[in-house]
Design a protein around this motif. Structure first.
Motif, PDB file in Angstrom:
ATOM      1  N   ILE A 211       5.411   1.805 -11.890  1.00  0.00           N
ATOM      2  CA  ILE A 211       4.435   2.604 -12.212  1.00  0.00           C
ATOM      3  C   ILE A 211       4.048   3.595 -11.000  1.00  0.00           C
ATOM      4  N   ILE A 212       3.916   3.145  -9.939  1.00  0.00           N
ATOM      5  CA  ILE A 212       3.696   4.006  -8.523  1.00  0.00           C
ATOM      6  C   ILE A 212       4.726   4.901  -8.423  1.00  0.00           C
ATOM      7  N   ASP A 213       6.037   4.389  -8.360  1.00  0.00           N
ATOM      8  CA  ASP A 213       7.211   5.431  -8.145  1.00  0.00           C
ATOM      9  C   ASP A 213       7.114   6.623  -8.920  1.00  0.00           C
ATOM     10  N   ARG A 214       6.739   6.343 -10.306  1.00  0.00           N
ATOM     11  CA  ARG A 214       6.629   7.330 -11.383  1.00  0.00           C
ATOM     12  C   ARG A 214       5.564   8.281 -11.015  1.00  0.00           C
TER      13      ARG A 214
ATOM     14  N   ILE B  42       0.910  -1.022  -0.038  1.00  0.00           N
ATOM     15  CA  ILE B  42       0.008  -0.205   0.040  1.00  0.00           C
ATOM     16  C   ILE B  42       0.836   1.150  -0.039  1.00  0.00           C
ATOM     17  N   PHE B  43       0.673   1.940  -1.114  1.00  0.00           N
ATOM     18  CA  PHE B  43       1.500   3.292  -1.095  1.00  0.00           C
ATOM     19  C   PHE B  43       0.958   4.587  -1.080  1.00  0.00           C
TER      20      PHE B  43
ATOM     21  N   SER C 157       2.857  -8.894 -10.998  1.00  0.00           N
ATOM     22  CA  SER C 157       4.530  -8.908 -11.122  1.00  0.00           C
ATOM     23  C   SER C 157       5.086  -8.109  -9.879  1.00  0.00           C
ATOM     24  N   ALA C 158       6.106  -8.609  -9.314  1.00  0.00           N
ATOM     25  CA  ALA C 158       6.672  -7.895  -8.112  1.00  0.00           C
ATOM     26  C   ALA C 158       7.277  -6.786  -8.348  1.00  0.00           C
TER      27      ALA C 158
ATOM     28  N   SER D 249       1.422   6.892 -16.731  1.00  0.00           N
ATOM     29  CA  SER D 249       2.812   6.005 -16.102  1.00  0.00           C
ATOM     30  C   SER D 249       2.910   4.319 -16.556  1.00  0.00           C
ATOM     31  N   TYR D 250       1.540   3.949 -16.682  1.00  0.00           N
ATOM     32  CA  TYR D 250       1.471   2.768 -16.855  1.00  0.00           C
ATOM     33  C   TYR D 250       1.694   2.571 -18.521  1.00  0.00           C
TER      34      TYR D 250
END
Length: 89
Positions: free
Chosen positions: A60-63, A39-40, A53-54, A87-88
């Protein structure tokens, strides 16, 4: 299998989210419980959860976090969704 759950409560005034910590990746498939959350926090009022995928969701979340953090005013959910989609792609 990853579990990510979200629920809106208190007439839309609050949300609750939960996720497991299972990580799967590679070939042959490797599964293990990780100490880090999936959870971010993107803003004070918006989180993203990862599954699949790990590593790819983290990119995507970091971007998205970088784009959201560069804005002078925290964006609304619609804008965050657009940034996540970009981002995706």
């Amino acid at each position: 299998m990853t579990v990510c759950i979200g629920a809106i409560c208190q007439d839309g005034k609050a949300t609750i989210v939960a996720s497991d910590r299972m990580v799967t990746g590679g070939y042959p498939p490797i599964e293990f419980e990780h100490t880090k959350s999936k959870i971010f926090e993107l803003t004070k009022y918006c989180v993203a959860m990862s599954a699949g995928s790990a590593l790819k969701p983290l990119e995507i979340i970091d971007r998205t976090k970088l784009l959201v953090g560069s804005m002078e005013v925290p964006p609304d959910i619609e804008k965050i969704t657009e940034l996540m989609k970009d981002s995706y792609q």
